[in-house]
Scaffold this active site. Structure first.
Site, mmCIF file in Angstrom:
data_model
loop_
_atom_site.group_PDB
_atom_site.id
_atom_site.type_symbol
_atom_site.label_atom_id
_atom_site.label_comp_id
_atom_site.label_asym_id
_atom_site.label_seq_id
_atom_site.Cartn_x
_atom_site.Cartn_y
_atom_site.Cartn_z
ATOM 1 C CG ASP A 1 25.782 44.119 -14.328
ATOM 2 O OD1 ASP A 1 26.886 43.579 -14.212
ATOM 3 O OD2 ASP A 1 24.878 43.684 -15.086
ATOM 4 C CG ASP B 1 28.881 41.871 -19.596
ATOM 5 O OD1 ASP B 1 29.267 42.946 -20.112
ATOM 6 O OD2 ASP B 1 29.647 40.935 -19.334
ATOM 7 N N GLY C 1 26.388 36.487 -23.404
ATOM 8 C CA GLY C 1 27.136 35.351 -22.867
ATOM 9 C C GLY C 1 28.455 35.898 -22.374
ATOM 10 C CB THR D 1 31.619 44.157 -14.944
ATOM 11 O OG1 THR D 1 31.319 43.013 -15.746
ATOM 12 C CG2 THR D 1 33.022 44.646 -15.273
ATOM 13 N NE ARG E 1 32.023 34.339 -9.080
ATOM 14 C CZ ARG E 1 31.586 34.478 -10.337
ATOM 15 N NH1 ARG E 1 32.187 35.323 -11.143
ATOM 16 N NH2 ARG E 1 30.563 33.779 -10.770
HETATM 17 MG MG MG Z 1 24.791 41.613 -15.684
HETATM 18 ZN ZN ZN Z 2 37.719 38.833 -7.726
#
Ligand code: MG
Ligand code: ZN
Length: 199
Positions: free
Chosen positions: A12, A14, A22, A54, A111
Site C-alpha cells: 500500500d 499512503d 489525508g 493504491t 478499488r
Molecule cells: Mg494506506
Molecule cells: Zn477502480
C-alpha cells in the site's frame, strides 16, 4: 533462475510506504518513512517482485488530476532507484462510486478491497498470488489479500493503529507489524512456504 510465476510483495502507498497526509495533492507533502527505501531493497534482494497498489479516490473526488498520481509515482520511483530499490509497477484506482468527476465515478473492480489490482499484476507481471504478501495500514488491504489467498500484514503506521482497535469480523491479518521494515523482517523470516490454501 526458476521461471514461471513469482511471489510478490504488494505495498500500500499512503500510510505504509509514505506518510499518510489525508489526500496527497502536492509533491511537497510526499514523505517516505525513513526505512522505506531499505525495506524495498531488502525485498528485491530476497527475490520478491515489489508492486505498489493504491486507492486514489482523490481523482474521482476532483481533488487532484490523474496525471498528478503518475507524477507522484515517478518522483517516488526516482527516490527509490537512487537508493538501489526497485518497484516493478505502480497500480492505482482513480475511481469512486460517489465521485464528483463523472469520468471516474463508477463501481470498479480495482478499488480495494476488490482484488482487481492484484489480478492485473498476476496477468501482467506473472505474479503467483498464493505465495504473495500484501502490506497495508487498512483492513481493506488485508481483505484484498484474503480474497486471493495472499498473506496480509497490517502495519501500525498511517491508520494502522486505529484500525487495529477496530477489528472486522472475518478479516484476519497474518501478522501485525510496527511498520514496513518490521513487516519485511517478518516476510523474510516466513519466506516462501509454497502455495497457501485459499479462503
Ligand atoms: Mg494506506
Ligand atoms: Zn477502480
Amino acid at each position: 533462475m526458476s521461471r514461471g510465476p513469482r511471489p510478490a510483495v504488494f505495498l500500500d502507498r499512503d500510510g505504509t510506504l509514505i506518510e499518510e497526509v489525508g489526500y496527497l495533492d502536492r509533491l511537497e507533502r510526499l514523505a517516505f518513512f525513513p526505512w522505506s527505501v531499505d525495506a524495498v531493497r531488502l525485498l528485491n534482494h530476497a527475490g520478491f517482485l515489489v508492486v505498489v497498489v493504491t486507492n486514489q479516490a482523490g481523482v474521482a473526488r476532483g481533488m487532484y488530476e490523474e496525471s498528478f498520481v503518475g507524477e507522484a509515482h515517478q518522483y517516488m520511483d526516482e527516490t527509490l532507484k537512487a537508493g538501489g530499490a526497485r518497484v516493478e509497477a505502480y497500480y492505482y484506482c482513480p475511481h469512486h462510486p460517489d465521485g464528483s468527476v463523472a469520468a471516474y465515478r463508477r463501481q470498479c473492480e480495482c478499488r480495494k478491497p476488490a482484488p482487481g489490482m492484484l489480478r492485473q499484476a498476476e496477468r501482467e507481471l506473472g505474479v503467483d498470488l498464493g505465495r504473495s504478501f500484501v502490506v497495508g495500514d487498512r483492513w481493506l488491504d488485508i481483505q484484498m489479500a484474503q480474497q486471493v489467498g495472499a498473506a496480509g500484514i497490517l502495519v501500525r503506521t498511517g491508520y494502522g493503529r486505529t484500525e487495529e482497535q477496530r477489528p472486522i469480523d472475518g478479516v484476519r491479518a497474518a501478522a501485525v507489524a510496527e511498520n514496513l521494515i518490521e513487516a519485511v523482517g517478518w516476510i523474510l523470516r516466513t519466506g516462501d512456504q509454497g502455495p497457501r490454501t485459499r479462503g
